[in-house]
Scaffold this motif. Structure first.
Motif, PDB file in Angstrom:
ATOM      1  N   CYS A  21       1.012  -1.079  -0.059  1.00 41.92           N
ATOM      2  CA  CYS A  21      -0.070   0.006  -0.274  1.00 41.92           C
ATOM      3  C   CYS A  21       0.675   1.204   0.030  1.00 41.92           C
ATOM      4  O   CYS A  21       1.874   1.200   0.738  1.00 41.92           O
ATOM      5  N   VAL A  22       0.600   2.254  -0.668  1.00 43.60           N
ATOM      6  CA  VAL A  22       1.260   3.541  -0.641  1.00 43.60           C
ATOM      7  C   VAL A  22       0.192   4.650  -0.844  1.00 43.60           C
ATOM      8  O   VAL A  22      -0.827   4.564  -1.656  1.00 43.60           O
ATOM      9  N   MET A  23       0.329   5.270   0.132  1.00 44.68           N
ATOM     10  CA  MET A  23      -0.304   6.725   0.259  1.00 44.68           C
ATOM     11  C   MET A  23       0.390   8.067  -0.437  1.00 44.68           C
ATOM     12  O   MET A  23       1.388   8.293   0.028  1.00 44.68           O
ATOM     13  N   VAL A  24      -0.491   8.567  -1.401  1.00 45.52           N
ATOM     14  CA  VAL A  24       0.093   9.744  -2.341  1.00 45.52           C
ATOM     15  C   VAL A  24      -0.746  10.994  -2.047  1.00 45.52           C
ATOM     16  O   VAL A  24      -2.077  10.949  -1.905  1.00 45.52           O
ATOM     17  N   LEU A  30       3.597   9.611   0.699  1.00 47.45           N
ATOM     18  CA  LEU A  30       3.544  10.017   2.130  1.00 47.45           C
ATOM     19  C   LEU A  30       4.165   8.978   2.929  1.00 47.45           C
ATOM     20  O   LEU A  30       5.098   9.339   3.752  1.00 47.45           O
ATOM     21  N   VAL A  31       3.310   7.701   2.683  1.00 44.53           N
ATOM     22  CA  VAL A  31       3.720   6.619   3.485  1.00 44.53           C
ATOM     23  C   VAL A  31       3.469   5.481   2.695  1.00 44.53           C
ATOM     24  O   VAL A  31       2.799   5.505   1.817  1.00 44.53           O
ATOM     25  N   THR A  32       3.895   4.193   3.319  1.00 43.73           N
ATOM     26  CA  THR A  32       3.786   2.968   2.642  1.00 43.73           C
ATOM     27  C   THR A  32       3.521   1.895   3.785  1.00 43.73           C
ATOM     28  O   THR A  32       3.803   1.944   4.929  1.00 43.73           O
ATOM     29  N   GLY A  33       3.214   0.662   3.464  1.00 42.50           N
ATOM     30  CA  GLY A  33       2.815  -0.050   4.209  1.00 42.50           C
ATOM     31  C   GLY A  33       2.890  -1.522   3.538  1.00 42.50           C
ATOM     32  O   GLY A  33       2.495  -1.666   2.269  1.00 42.50           O
ATOM     33  N   ALA A  34       2.975  -2.568   4.124  1.00 44.76           N
ATOM     34  CA  ALA A  34       2.976  -3.936   3.628  1.00 44.76           C
ATOM     35  C   ALA A  34       2.381  -5.045   4.582  1.00 44.76           C
ATOM     36  O   ALA A  34       2.538  -4.640   5.860  1.00 44.76           O
ATOM     37  N   ASP A  47      -2.719  -6.155  11.095  1.00 48.17           N
ATOM     38  CA  ASP A  47      -1.497  -5.428  10.137  1.00 48.17           C
ATOM     39  C   ASP A  47      -1.709  -5.601   8.582  1.00 48.17           C
ATOM     40  O   ASP A  47      -0.627  -6.103   8.358  1.00 48.17           O
ATOM     41  N   HIS A  48      -2.667  -5.418   8.082  1.00 44.18           N
ATOM     42  CA  HIS A  48      -2.953  -5.364   6.873  1.00 44.18           C
ATOM     43  C   HIS A  48      -2.230  -4.095   6.250  1.00 44.18           C
ATOM     44  O   HIS A  48      -1.967  -3.077   6.871  1.00 44.18           O
ATOM     45  N   ALA A  49      -1.697  -4.172   4.876  1.00 42.97           N
ATOM     46  CA  ALA A  49      -0.950  -3.073   4.443  1.00 42.97           C
ATOM     47  C   ALA A  49      -1.561  -1.580   4.736  1.00 42.97           C
ATOM     48  O   ALA A  49      -0.908  -0.526   4.889  1.00 42.97           O
ATOM     49  N   GLU A  50      -2.897  -1.528   4.348  1.00 42.83           N
ATOM     50  CA  GLU A  50      -3.520  -0.372   4.506  1.00 42.83           C
ATOM     51  C   GLU A  50      -3.503   0.127   5.788  1.00 42.83           C
ATOM     52  O   GLU A  50      -3.321   1.470   5.895  1.00 42.83           O
ATOM     53  N   MET A  51      -3.660  -0.750   6.993  1.00 42.06           N
ATOM     54  CA  MET A  51      -3.668  -0.161   8.301  1.00 42.06           C
ATOM     55  C   MET A  51      -2.288   0.239   8.831  1.00 42.06           C
ATOM     56  O   MET A  51      -2.040   1.045   9.438  1.00 42.06           O
ATOM     57  N   VAL A  52      -1.292  -0.482   8.135  1.00 42.23           N
ATOM     58  CA  VAL A  52       0.083  -0.167   8.517  1.00 42.23           C
ATOM     59  C   VAL A  52       0.445   1.391   7.992  1.00 42.23           C
ATOM     60  O   VAL A  52       0.960   2.211   8.648  1.00 42.23           O
ATOM     61  N   ARG A  56       1.117   4.922   9.948  1.00 38.55           N
ATOM     62  CA  ARG A  56       2.228   5.969   9.619  1.00 38.55           C
ATOM     63  C   ARG A  56       1.818   7.122   9.029  1.00 38.55           C
ATOM     64  O   ARG A  56       2.576   8.349   9.620  1.00 38.55           O
ATOM     65  N   LEU A  57       0.604   7.317   8.444  1.00 37.18           N
ATOM     66  CA  LEU A  57       0.116   8.638   7.981  1.00 37.18           C
ATOM     67  C   LEU A  57      -0.323   9.475   9.252  1.00 37.18           C
ATOM     68  O   LEU A  57      -0.297  10.637   9.516  1.00 37.18           O
ATOM     69  N   ILE A  58      -1.014   8.941  10.183  1.00 29.02           N
ATOM     70  CA  ILE A  58      -1.282   9.668  11.213  1.00 29.02           C
ATOM     71  C   ILE A  58      -0.385   9.981  12.134  1.00 29.02           C
ATOM     72  O   ILE A  58      -0.159  11.127  12.655  1.00 29.02           O
ATOM     73  N   GLU A  59       0.650   9.114  12.405  1.00 33.43           N
ATOM     74  CA  GLU A  59       1.930   9.539  12.922  1.00 33.43           C
ATOM     75  C   GLU A  59       2.774  10.639  12.374  1.00 33.43           C
ATOM     76  O   GLU A  59       3.273  11.416  13.230  1.00 33.43           O
ATOM     77  N   ARG A  60       2.639  10.832  11.091  1.00 33.53           N
ATOM     78  CA  ARG A  60       3.508  11.983  10.403  1.00 33.53           C
ATOM     79  C   ARG A  60       2.690  13.273  10.143  1.00 33.53           C
ATOM     80  O   ARG A  60       3.171  14.213   9.723  1.00 33.53           O
ATOM     81  N   GLU A  61       1.566  12.956  10.429  1.00 31.56           N
ATOM     82  CA  GLU A  61       0.207  14.080  10.282  1.00 31.56           C
ATOM     83  C   GLU A  61       0.963  15.367  10.019  1.00 31.56           C
ATOM     84  O   GLU A  61       1.957  15.720   9.198  1.00 31.56           O
TER      85      GLU A  61
END
Length: 160
Positions: A21-24, A30-34, A47-52, A56-61
């Motif tokens: 998962c990649v959030m753009v 912005l962040v990634t997850g696997a 720990d689904h990729a989207e949840m990971v 990370r998105l919330i932490e970097r807010e």
């Protein structure tokens, strides 16, 4: 989507279910997850990729408007991930391979309660589907991988 596929390939190499998962935001990653938690004694369904990636998105807010964020996933988000992305205010989901067993993105939002019903999320399906399908076929073809072995998803994937 190529970045998400790369994350899925890395997960597959570790023996994990191949979801990336990649959030753009405005063409900037912005962040990634696997996917994690599909092997060994630490199995879990959190720990689904989207949840990971969402954690990370919330932490970097900061001052990022989540409505301008696009999420790229190698597999259609499950109901849990789809709901979490809606609640986070994500604007768009693009996924590669459909989850015939647990995909949530075809859920009829207009029939749900206002918290979800009033969402304006956009979903685009099938982007780089063949490349993602190949990863899932590789995963399900390996007898060492037991996650969702002999499931509807495995049967559907291997029949293609």
């Amino acid at each position: 989507m190529k970045k998400a596929l790369g994350l899925a390939e890395d997960a597959l190499a570790r023996g994990e279910f191949p979801v990336g998962c990649v959030m753009v935001h405005r063409e900037k990653t912005l962040v990634t997850g696997a996917r994690k938690g599909t092997i060994g004694d630490d199995r879990n369904e959190l720990d689904h990729a989207e949840m990971v990636a969402l954690r990370r998105l919330i932490e970097r807010e900061g001052s990022i408007n989540h409505g301008d964020v696009t999420v790229f996933c190698t597999m259609e988000p499950c109901l849990m991930c789809y709901a979490a992305l809606i609640l986070a205010g994500i604007g768009k989901i693009v996924y590669a391979y459909e989850d015939v067993m647990g995909g949530g993105s075809t859920c009829e939002l207009s029939r749900l309660k206002p918290l979800y019903k009033n969402s304006s999320i956009t979903v685009v399906a099938g982007v780089m589907r063949t490349e993602s399908l190949n990863l899932f076929q590789t995963y399900f073809s390996n007898p060492a991988n037991s996650y969702w072995k002999n499931s509807l998803l495995a049967e559907y994937t291997l029949a293609q």
